[in-house]
Design an enzyme around this catalytic site. Sequence first.
Site, PDB file in Angstrom:
ATOM      1  N   ARG A  59     -14.466  12.379   8.298  1.00 51.30           N
ATOM      2  CA  ARG A  59     -15.346  11.083   8.803  1.00 51.30           C
ATOM      3  C   ARG A  59     -14.916  11.285  10.454  1.00 51.30           C
ATOM      4  O   ARG A  59     -14.001  11.508  10.945  1.00 51.30           O
ATOM      5  CB  ARG A  59     -14.546  10.097   8.108  1.00 51.30           C
ATOM      6  CG  ARG A  59     -15.652   9.610   7.041  1.00 51.30           C
ATOM      7  CD  ARG A  59     -15.155   8.115   6.746  1.00 51.30           C
ATOM      8  NE  ARG A  59     -15.106   8.045   5.418  1.00 51.30           N
ATOM      9  CZ  ARG A  59     -14.206   7.834   4.715  1.00 51.30           C
ATOM     10  NH1 ARG A  59     -12.824   7.706   5.209  1.00 51.30           N
ATOM     11  NH2 ARG A  59     -13.987   7.590   3.529  1.00 51.30           N
ATOM     12  N   SER A  96      -4.635  15.403   7.224  1.00 49.30           N
ATOM     13  CA  SER A  96      -3.942  15.193   6.198  1.00 49.30           C
ATOM     14  C   SER A  96      -3.347  16.646   5.852  1.00 49.30           C
ATOM     15  O   SER A  96      -3.606  17.175   4.604  1.00 49.30           O
ATOM     16  CB  SER A  96      -4.843  14.647   5.123  1.00 49.30           C
ATOM     17  OG  SER A  96      -5.632  13.674   5.649  1.00 49.30           O
ATOM     18  N   ASP A 156      -2.516  11.211   6.384  1.00 52.79           N
ATOM     19  CA  ASP A 156      -3.429  10.303   5.682  1.00 52.79           C
ATOM     20  C   ASP A 156      -2.516   9.122   5.075  1.00 52.79           C
ATOM     21  O   ASP A 156      -2.804   7.993   4.822  1.00 52.79           O
ATOM     22  CB  ASP A 156      -4.447  11.044   4.656  1.00 52.79           C
ATOM     23  CG  ASP A 156      -3.709  11.795   3.750  1.00 52.79           C
ATOM     24  OD1 ASP A 156      -2.547  12.157   3.832  1.00 52.79           O
ATOM     25  OD2 ASP A 156      -4.504  12.181   2.810  1.00 52.79           O
TER      26      ASP A 156
HETATM   27  C1  BG6 Z   1      -9.724   8.423   2.224  1.00 56.58           C
HETATM   28  C2  BG6 Z   1      -8.973   8.447   3.593  1.00 56.58           C
HETATM   29  O1  BG6 Z   1     -10.008   7.251   2.263  1.00 56.58           O
HETATM   30  O2  BG6 Z   1      -8.937   9.047   1.325  1.00 56.58           O
HETATM   31  C3  BG6 Z   1      -8.430   9.983   3.889  1.00 56.58           C
HETATM   32  O3  BG6 Z   1      -9.620   8.119   4.542  1.00 56.58           O
HETATM   33  C4  BG6 Z   1      -7.703  10.413   2.728  1.00 56.58           C
HETATM   34  O4  BG6 Z   1      -7.468  10.045   4.996  1.00 56.58           O
HETATM   35  C5  BG6 Z   1      -8.474  10.495   1.288  1.00 56.58           C
HETATM   36  O5  BG6 Z   1      -7.519  11.719   3.040  1.00 56.58           O
HETATM   37  C6  BG6 Z   1      -7.956  10.768   0.280  1.00 56.58           C
HETATM   38  O6  BG6 Z   1      -8.666  10.940  -0.861  1.00 56.58           O
HETATM   39  P1  BG6 Z   1      -9.553  12.130  -1.278  1.00 56.58           P
HETATM   40  O7  BG6 Z   1      -9.812  11.797  -2.685  1.00 56.58           O
HETATM   41  O8  BG6 Z   1     -10.542  11.994  -0.366  1.00 56.58           O
HETATM   42  O9  BG6 Z   1      -8.846  13.237  -1.249  1.00 56.58           O
HETATM   43  C1  GLC Z   2      -1.944  17.315   0.729  1.00 60.45           C
HETATM   44  C2  GLC Z   2      -1.435  17.342   2.181  1.00 60.45           C
HETATM   45  C3  GLC Z   2      -0.891  16.013   2.511  1.00 60.45           C
HETATM   46  C4  GLC Z   2      -1.726  15.003   2.268  1.00 60.45           C
HETATM   47  C5  GLC Z   2      -2.098  14.971   1.070  1.00 60.45           C
HETATM   48  C6  GLC Z   2      -3.095  13.973   0.548  1.00 60.45           C
HETATM   49  O1  GLC Z   2      -0.620  17.161  -0.020  1.00 60.45           O
HETATM   50  O2  GLC Z   2      -0.265  18.416   2.384  1.00 60.45           O
HETATM   51  O3  GLC Z   2      -0.421  16.131   3.948  1.00 60.45           O
HETATM   52  O4  GLC Z   2      -1.221  13.674   2.569  1.00 60.45           O
HETATM   53  O5  GLC Z   2      -2.610  16.327   0.407  1.00 60.45           O
HETATM   54  O6  GLC Z   2      -4.273  14.016   1.100  1.00 60.45           O
END
Ligand code: BG6
Ligand code: GLC
Length: 824
Positions: free
Chosen positions: A452, A513, A567
Amino acid sequence: QVQRALLALTIPLETLQEVKGRMLQAMRKGLSRQTHAQANVRMLPTYICSTPDGTEKGDILVVELCQSHVRTLRVTLLGDGNQSPQVTYKIFDMPGDIIQGKGEALFDFIAQCVRQFLAGISSPQHRLPLGFVFPFSCRQTQLDKAELISWSKGFSCSDVEGKDVVQLLQLAINKQELHHVDVVALMNDTVGTMMTCSMRGEPCEVALIVGTGTNSCFMAEAQQVEMAEEISGKMCVNTEWGCFGDDGTLSDILTPYDQHVDQESSNPGEKRCTHPPERAGSLEPGAGAAGGQRGGGWRIVPGLHQVRRDMGLPVSSHPRGMPHTQPSPSSFCGRFGEILQSVTGLLAPECTATLLPSVDGTGQGAAVVTAVALRLAAQRREVDQLLAPLRLSRADLERVQALMRREMELGLGLESHASASVRMLPTYVRGTPDGTERGEFLALDLGGTNFRVLVVRVAQDGIRMASEIYVIPTAVTQGTGEELFNHIIECIMDFQLKQNLMEQVLPLGFTFSFPCQQLGLDKAVLLSWTKGFSASGCVGQDVVQLLREAAQRKQHLGLKVVAVVNDTVGTMMSCGYDDPKCEIGLIVGTGTNACYMEEMRNVGTVEGEQGRMCINMEWGAFGDNGCLDDIFTDFDRLVDEKTINAGKQRFEKLISGMYLGEIVRHILLALVEKQLLFRGKPCPKLQTRDIFQTKFLSTIEIDGLALRQVRAILQDLELQASFEDSLLVQKVCQTVSLRAAQLCAAGLAAVVEKMRENRGSAQLAVTVGVDGTLYKMHPRFSQHLQQMLRDLAPNCTVTFLQSEDGSGKGAALVAAVACRRAEP
Ligand code: BG6
Ligand code: GLC
């Protein structure tokens, strides 16, 4: 006068046609989930899904409860197409007072019969499965679970209605010290009859009992049996049609005689359809069943056919709908059968029904049902064995918690840091939001399901955001770093154009992340890729620098990155804006990870002793040093081997959305191989990696989801699932997601306990900001996680706050603090 007296008993054919219509309606009412509770004709599912196919095998005990006696049989099925089942039986007369006495006495009596019978046939020492023919209306939920709804036919033993009859009999059998006898199936006498008649030649799919009482069963299209949620093929339904008319449906054909009999019966107003034989006392015990045995089939009731003789019904010697070559049922069943056959032909001319008298009561058929139940029970045991390694005990979870705690300490220590599997990365975020943050920011959110770009406006009256989701093709996430970062800049430019932000240089907060060694708020060296990313030339580089270089390549000059956050940190900050107690961030999505506020004095890897710093644990890598090896199952190893980072992120691979579906897929493959699923038929589609996505787990586990919906999901995967298959898939999904939630709880328990100890308090109240598709979408995950956490960390009160705005908001808040600090 005689004529006039009997006239009322004469039912014209047109009326019978109407009665047939009413019966059909009553049957539909009984079958439908919505109307079942009010239905008179209950249409009870029996969980018998096929008639015998001749492969049934084994030494089986059958007990039939009849009106005035108990019949015990030993049937040896040879699996030879039921050519030559060996049968030994004995009939025990039942003392008259038993049927109205205590339930316990009735079952004790039956168990004594079993003991005596076994003593007489030099009882085998191996385990003996027992099938119980119980001719009363029962609510069955599986072959060996049947709650008595109500007694009939003069039985009224206390303390049985509403109870599981299988359990009652098993208890009584145990009391007789027959510890090798297991009650594995219960069935109605109609069902036993149908199965008996199916054993020779053509499958028989309807059974009728006209004896002490009357009832029928038939093989229905499974989809119509809504109460059982069977989804394919057929299922035998016990109609319990004796109650037809209890709601007044038959009032136009009831005569004063019927009303008298009803009034004088033990249950006035009930079982009206059973009326003549049951109430009129016209029964001749045992009459009609061949071999002098009772127990289902055609039982002729002379009193009844006497009445019917004067019904004025046409009786033809070659009834319609019945081939002339068939033996006339009248040869077995006398006049009653003859009338039945001919009237059925008149009322249902499109159907050809062949009447076949049951020559051996219900016994042999009951043995077949029991053999099938036995096979199912053996399968259940095998399934449990296969799933056992995925079931963690409380002791296992306590050990995981302790190991996590140890790894956390190692990760924080300056000396031990390098050898720890949990990296405990400093983030340079030193506090949660205090509400004074202000400004307008760009934010990027990379590494979850969606990429995003956002614009976030933080003002006194709250936060406003606009965002756009962009797709990053796998070819880009697994291509070169240049391509990846070029793509990101292109998306930013597109977003700025759409939002009319091209002219401004807004400070940017970057949620990235992946594990990074941060050297400051705006300097983050990528340690390794996770979650399927593998863009080359990035590991070991500062991702902010990579972004700036890409901006230059794209001649985008207005980029000012001021903060990079994980994240988990973005989520904690985002939730912390609404709840100051939020000092933990948790992600359970594509990947899994957590961060929390640690005391600076404990962070050996950063200078300074004062205050706190948010630590990005990178707990996904927990276990990469082998400390969780005994928890990994063969399925986990198979999943790990096929990932692009084999041996890495081992904890994450037990918990997060990217992997759970794959674990399930491997378990299903093993079940197919063991012939426990999909009838052992090879499923080519199931061989495809990632075909079973984690979102299926979330749907399949929805509470109260009809099994037909599970089946629809499986059908999309080209898997033809039966009722049992669907249940089994559901069980596998539940086992895998429960383990994931419990492991996550063990990790979190280590975190909250450490925070509590850090603060030297007996109790800790803390909020966890959570995000991630698995956590949000799975119907049970959060519940299991919270429950287990309460159990493992009883001194901490943990509140979970779901992040609704994503972590971009949090990244903007971190950027706001950074900008303020940078101001002169
Ligand atoms: C989102 C966050 O809502 O959730 C992200 O904005 C995050 O930063 C993510 O990585 C994690 O959930 P998923 O299921 O999208 O990996
Ligand atoms: C993976 C990444 C980590 C992140 C997590 C959740 O473990 O290494 O940085 O926070 O996924 O998205």
